[in-house]
Motif scaffolding. Sequence first.
Motif, short mmCIF file in Angstrom:
data_model
loop_
_atom_site.label_atom_id
_atom_site.label_comp_id
_atom_site.label_asym_id
_atom_site.label_seq_id
_atom_site.Cartn_x
_atom_site.Cartn_y
_atom_site.Cartn_z
N MET A 1 0.78 -1.28 0.04
CA MET A 1 0.14 0.07 0.06
C MET A 1 1.03 1.24 0.08
O MET A 1 1.67 1.38 0.89
CB MET A 1 -0.93 0.03 1.34
CG MET A 1 -1.78 1.29 1.55
SD MET A 1 -2.81 1.21 3.00
CE MET A 1 -3.69 -0.22 2.88
N ASP A 2 0.58 2.12 -0.96
CA ASP A 2 1.46 3.33 -1.05
C ASP A 2 0.85 4.23 -0.21
O ASP A 2 -0.36 4.28 0.33
CB ASP A 2 1.62 3.98 -2.39
CG ASP A 2 0.46 4.45 -3.05
OD1 ASP A 2 -0.43 4.51 -2.51
OD2 ASP A 2 0.52 4.78 -4.08
N VAL A 3 1.69 5.56 0.07
CA VAL A 3 1.02 6.49 1.10
C VAL A 3 -0.20 7.32 0.58
O VAL A 3 -0.92 7.55 1.66
CB VAL A 3 2.12 7.64 1.35
CG1 VAL A 3 2.49 8.43 -0.04
CG2 VAL A 3 1.83 8.28 2.52
N TRP A 4 -0.63 7.43 -0.96
CA TRP A 4 -1.65 7.74 -1.25
C TRP A 4 -2.80 7.06 -0.83
O TRP A 4 -4.11 7.44 -0.47
CB TRP A 4 -1.63 8.34 -2.58
CG TRP A 4 -0.67 9.48 -3.08
CD1 TRP A 4 0.49 9.37 -3.97
CD2 TRP A 4 -0.84 10.57 -2.44
NE1 TRP A 4 0.98 10.57 -3.72
CE2 TRP A 4 0.37 11.29 -2.98
CE3 TRP A 4 -1.77 11.47 -1.80
CZ2 TRP A 4 0.40 12.91 -2.78
CZ3 TRP A 4 -1.57 12.79 -1.49
CH2 TRP A 4 -0.35 13.42 -1.98
N GLU A 5 -2.75 5.74 -0.85
CA GLU A 5 -3.87 4.79 -0.61
C GLU A 5 -4.13 4.70 0.77
O GLU A 5 -5.14 4.98 1.16
CB GLU A 5 -3.42 3.14 -1.16
CG GLU A 5 -4.53 2.35 -0.92
CD GLU A 5 -4.07 0.98 -1.37
OE1 GLU A 5 -4.94 -0.09 -1.16
OE2 GLU A 5 -3.03 0.78 -2.03
N LYS A 6 -2.90 4.94 1.66
CA LYS A 6 -3.13 4.94 3.15
C LYS A 6 -3.78 6.24 3.31
O LYS A 6 -5.02 6.25 4.17
CB LYS A 6 -1.77 5.06 3.55
CG LYS A 6 -1.69 4.76 5.14
CD LYS A 6 -0.66 4.45 5.86
CE LYS A 6 -0.53 4.27 7.07
NZ LYS A 6 0.67 3.93 7.88
N ARG A 119 -1.72 9.08 -9.60
CA ARG A 119 -0.96 9.41 -8.70
C ARG A 119 -0.51 10.93 -9.03
O ARG A 119 0.54 11.33 -8.46
CB ARG A 119 0.08 8.53 -8.18
CG ARG A 119 -0.50 7.16 -7.61
CD ARG A 119 -1.30 7.49 -6.52
NE ARG A 119 -1.63 6.18 -5.78
CZ ARG A 119 -2.44 5.49 -5.47
NH1 ARG A 119 -3.46 5.61 -6.72
NH2 ARG A 119 -2.59 4.42 -4.96
#
Length: 137
Positions: A1-6, A119
Amino acid sequence: MDVWEKLYNEAKALYNPHEVSPFVYAEHVVSALEAENGQIYTGYCFEATCGVFHLCAERAATFNMYQQSKQTKIKRIIAFRNEAPSGVGGMPCGACREFLMQLNAENADTEILVDYNTRETITLNELIPNWWGKERI
């Protein structure tokens, strides 16, 4: 999970549009930000018809960050209504842009998510390239 998804998931959990009263509407825009130290803070829009009180989701998340940690620098921020940003709809309003710059001039480097799927981001500096406050710093 990348930071944007988080960030997206943290903000999405707050989405619950409703009338607080016949004069106040809340939780219809949500936001999450990543502070300089990596902590995530969230907030939602809260607006009243009196015209004196309107708190955007981005400013609410920023206020929560400062209130809980005294941090003022933001690495990344996302804001949206019922679905992830997919173009200019995820941009902070003028009042939010100004507040983020006034809080910490280094927020000019804050990444704002423009399109969740690709993104694509934009920096606050790109949105306010000739900010008037630079002269006071």
